[in-house]
Design a protein around this motif. Structure first.
Motif, short mmCIF file in Angstrom:
data_model
loop_
_atom_site.label_atom_id
_atom_site.label_comp_id
_atom_site.label_asym_id
_atom_site.label_seq_id
_atom_site.Cartn_x
_atom_site.Cartn_y
_atom_site.Cartn_z
N VAL A 1 1.05 -1.41 -0.25
CA VAL A 1 0.02 -0.25 0.07
C VAL A 1 0.90 1.07 0.11
CG1 VAL A 1 -2.53 -0.69 1.06
CG2 VAL A 1 -0.43 0.02 2.01
N SER A 2 2.09 1.07 0.06
CA SER A 2 2.93 2.26 0.50
C SER A 2 3.92 1.96 0.68
CB SER A 2 2.04 3.30 1.78
OG SER A 2 2.64 2.81 3.23
N ILE A 3 5.21 2.71 1.11
CA ILE A 3 6.68 2.99 1.26
C ILE A 3 7.04 3.25 2.37
CG2 ILE A 3 9.24 3.06 0.37
CD1 ILE A 3 7.86 1.07 -0.74
N TYR A 4 7.09 2.99 3.71
CA TYR A 4 7.45 3.84 4.71
C TYR A 4 8.96 4.56 4.77
CZ TYR A 4 7.71 4.82 10.00
OH TYR A 4 7.72 5.24 11.31
N GLU A 5 9.56 5.61 5.16
CA GLU A 5 10.50 6.50 5.15
C GLU A 5 11.35 6.91 6.53
OE1 GLU A 5 11.19 6.47 2.57
OE2 GLU A 5 10.84 6.31 0.08
N GLY A 6 10.56 6.04 7.62
CA GLY A 6 11.04 6.10 8.82
C GLY A 6 12.28 5.00 9.35
N LEU A 7 12.24 4.97 10.26
CA LEU A 7 12.66 4.56 11.26
C LEU A 7 12.36 2.87 11.13
CD1 LEU A 7 14.44 7.16 14.19
CD2 LEU A 7 15.08 6.51 12.15
N SER A 8 12.75 2.21 11.60
CA SER A 8 12.75 0.70 11.88
C SER A 8 13.73 -0.40 12.76
CB SER A 8 12.24 0.11 10.51
OG SER A 8 13.72 -0.58 9.54
N VAL A 9 13.36 -0.53 13.84
CA VAL A 9 13.90 -1.92 14.53
C VAL A 9 13.96 -3.13 13.96
CG1 VAL A 9 14.98 0.11 15.68
CG2 VAL A 9 12.94 -1.37 16.26
N ALA A 10 14.27 -3.65 15.12
CA ALA A 10 13.97 -5.09 14.75
C ALA A 10 13.29 -5.53 15.78
CB ALA A 10 15.29 -6.04 15.24
N ALA A 11 11.93 -6.47 15.33
CA ALA A 11 10.99 -6.43 16.57
C ALA A 11 11.20 -6.86 17.91
CB ALA A 11 9.84 -7.24 15.80
N THR A 12 12.71 -8.31 17.71
CA THR A 12 12.77 -7.94 19.66
C THR A 12 13.25 -7.41 20.27
OG1 THR A 12 14.90 -8.58 18.48
CG2 THR A 12 13.02 -10.71 18.13
N ALA A 13 13.07 -6.36 19.63
CA ALA A 13 14.36 -4.95 20.36
C ALA A 13 12.28 -4.29 21.17
CB ALA A 13 14.70 -4.06 19.88
N ILE A 14 11.47 -4.20 21.05
CA ILE A 14 10.82 -3.64 21.40
C ILE A 14 10.44 -4.58 22.22
CG2 ILE A 14 8.13 -2.74 20.61
CD1 ILE A 14 10.42 -1.43 19.95
N GLN A 15 10.44 -3.46 23.58
CA GLN A 15 9.70 -3.97 25.45
C GLN A 15 8.48 -2.74 25.76
OE1 GLN A 15 11.80 -6.84 26.88
NE2 GLN A 15 12.27 -6.33 24.87
N GLN A 16 8.14 -4.20 26.68
CA GLN A 16 6.25 -3.24 26.15
C GLN A 16 6.14 -3.13 28.44
OE1 GLN A 16 3.76 -1.91 24.96
NE2 GLN A 16 4.72 -2.48 23.14
N GLY A 17 6.19 -1.95 28.45
CA GLY A 17 5.89 -1.24 29.75
C GLY A 17 4.74 -0.21 30.12
N PRO A 18 4.97 -0.03 31.39
CA PRO A 18 3.78 0.13 31.79
C PRO A 18 2.86 1.92 31.19
CG PRO A 18 5.01 0.31 33.75
CD PRO A 18 5.17 -0.48 32.61
N ASN A 19 4.11 2.02 30.74
CA ASN A 19 4.12 3.88 30.12
C ASN A 19 4.52 3.55 28.47
OD1 ASN A 19 4.05 4.98 32.56
ND2 ASN A 19 6.06 5.48 32.43
N GLY A 20 3.99 1.78 27.61
CA GLY A 20 3.93 1.83 26.37
C GLY A 20 5.10 1.50 26.20
N ALA A 21 5.51 1.05 24.88
CA ALA A 21 6.50 -0.02 24.13
C ALA A 21 7.89 1.17 24.52
CB ALA A 21 6.09 0.53 22.92
N TYR A 22 9.15 0.81 24.68
CA TYR A 22 10.20 1.21 24.86
C TYR A 22 11.07 0.04 24.68
CZ TYR A 22 11.20 -1.40 28.82
OH TYR A 22 11.09 -2.78 29.95
N LEU A 23 12.42 0.82 24.47
CA LEU A 23 13.57 -0.01 23.84
C LEU A 23 14.66 0.64 24.49
CD1 LEU A 23 15.35 2.00 21.89
CD2 LEU A 23 13.27 0.94 20.02
N TRP A 24 16.17 -0.86 25.03
CA TRP A 24 17.30 -0.40 25.35
C TRP A 24 18.26 0.06 24.37
CZ3 TRP A 24 17.19 0.01 30.95
CH2 TRP A 24 16.52 -1.27 31.60
N THR A 25 18.58 1.35 24.98
CA THR A 25 20.00 1.86 24.12
C THR A 25 20.70 2.03 24.91
OG1 THR A 25 19.69 4.13 24.84
CG2 THR A 25 18.10 3.18 22.85
N VAL A 26 21.77 2.16 23.95
CA VAL A 26 23.30 1.52 24.35
C VAL A 26 24.74 2.89 23.78
CG1 VAL A 26 25.59 0.74 24.60
CG2 VAL A 26 23.84 -0.72 24.60
N ASP A 27 25.25 3.33 24.69
CA ASP A 27 25.64 5.04 24.45
C ASP A 27 27.18 4.45 24.25
OD1 ASP A 27 26.93 4.66 26.99
OD2 ASP A 27 26.72 5.71 27.32
#
Length: 405
Positions: free
Chosen positions: A314-340
């Motif tokens: 239906v379309s071409i998404y031009e935004g950000l994407s990550v592997a689905a396993t990176a997504i975690q669910q918390g009380p405030n919604g979806a989040y992921l862990w970053t590494v500096d």
């Protein structure tokens, strides 16, 4: 458990043992203090050894599987189950009564429009045509005679009675009507005679025939002689959730939308086509809408009645994407862990727009290329030191076969 908490727990246990020793009569402070200190040192040493779990922050970096945030054009697909339908289907029936004297096709033949499929005995209809032609000739002759008489009466002028002239004019008109009726009968007889040759009305493929040579067929028969189906091109009708209608319509406004047809395993690509139309109403019982796509099907990999998995882009998404396993669910919604850059972990909230093909299409302020954690999140705390680990291979499922590469 943090190191400070664990040490405090060990000290409390040591103090408890000291109190018990005091109850047994061990009142010498020097001895008690020495035993307590020795016990405390031993317990701490045991906690730091192999007999206790490693402490985050004390036992070294946490091994995790890492990935990155990517920004690249990602196709957005909608999947539905569809059925292959021929572009055109014709049930070929006899239009006159008679005996089948020839079957001019083989079952499964590819035929063109106008090709002869069967012949019916034409002799009764040929005789009827001859009779109609004879009636036409007779009435034409009578018409010619009536016109000649009328011309002679008119040439006489005032010497011919007016009534006689009028009667002759009426007779001429009567014969003209008879001739017109005869001509219509001749055309009808010719058409009936043409129906003794049964031709294919479309390009397509023949199915199983229901009659053989020598059978008597009738125009009123309900069973067709054969069914001809056009399977190149061919159509696929599939259903999607009506909630996706806005993005489908927006996609169609931008141009033709590609559709892929996959086999039941959802891996084997059968054909590539394009979306033709969206049905003009929603099925209220299921909340779905039907769509129709066409495929050239030059190699005949799609067959009428076949169930396929249809995938509509239906379309071409031009935004950000990550592997689905990176997504975690918390009380405030979806989040992921970053590494500096120093390997320290941090939590970042994201908005997940869609999960597709093992990828999560997200909205976030994270930059492309940001390191993230794909596996091992349960060991992490904010600020924990991490180290890259190799991903664990998936265990093969018993009884499954690996696809050919």
């Amino acid at each position: 458990m943090l190191a400070a908490d664990f040490t405090e727990s060990v000290r409390r246990r040591a103090d408890g043992l000291i109190v018990r020793w005091r109850g047994l009569g061990l009142r010498t402070r020097l001895v008690t203090g020495g035993i307590g200190a020795a016990l405390l040192v031993g317990l701490i040493a045991w906690a730091g050894g192999a007999g206790a779990p490693a402490l985050d922050g004390l036992g070294g970096a946490v091994p995790v599987v890492m990935g990155t945030v990517e920004k690249r054009p990602t196709p957005v697909f909608l999947d539905g189950i569809g059925t292959v339908q021929p572009s055109n289907t014709v049930q070929v029936r006899a239009r006159v009564d008679g005996e089948v004297i020839e079957i001019a096709f083989k079952e499964g033949d590819t035929v063109k429009a106008g090709d002869v499929l069967a012949r019916i005995d034409p002799r009764p209809l040929e005789a009827n045509l001859k009779q109609m032609l004879a009636n036409l000739a007779r009435d034409k002759s009578q018409l010619a005679d009536a016109r000649g008489n009328l011309n002679r009466l008119v040439s006489i002028g005032e010497f011919a009675a007016r009534k006689t002239v009028d009667n002759q004019r009426a007779l001429v008109a009567q014969y003209e009507a008879l001739v017109a009726a005869d001509e219509a009968q001749v055309d009808y007889a010719r058409t009936q005679l043409d129906y003794t040759v049964i031709r294919s009305p479309i390009d397509g493929r023949t199915g199983l025939r229901s009659v053989d040579v020598g059978n008597i067929v009738h125009a009123a028969d309900t069973n067709p002689l054969v069914t001809v189906s056009q399977i190149s091109p061919v159509s696929v009708v599939f259903s999607l959730n009506a909630d996706h209608l806005p993005e489908i319509i927006d996609g169609m406004a931008a141009g033709a939308l590609p559709v892929s047809a996959f086999a039941k395993d959802n891996k084997t690509l059968l054909a590539e086509g394009s979306l033709d139309l969206v049905d003009n109403q929603i099925d209220q019982t299921t909340g779905t809408v039907k769509l129709k796509a066409s495929f050239s099907n030059a190699d005949n990999r799609l067959w009428p009645g076949q169930f396929v998995n249809a995938r509509l882009r239906v379309s071409i998404y031009e935004g950000l994407s990550v592997a689905a396993t990176a997504i975690q669910q918390g009380p405030n919604g979806a989040y992921l862990w970053t590494v500096d850059g120093e390997g320290r972990a941090a939590m970042r909230s994201v908005v997940v727009n869609r999960l597709q093909d093992g990828r999560a299409l997200i909205t976030s302020s994270l930059p492309a290329g940001q390191k993230i954690v794909l596996d091992g999140q349960y060991k992490l705390q904010p600020g924990a030191l991490t180290e890259a680990a190799a991903p664990q291979p998936e265990a093969p499922v018993a009884g499954s076969s690996q696809p050919n590469s």
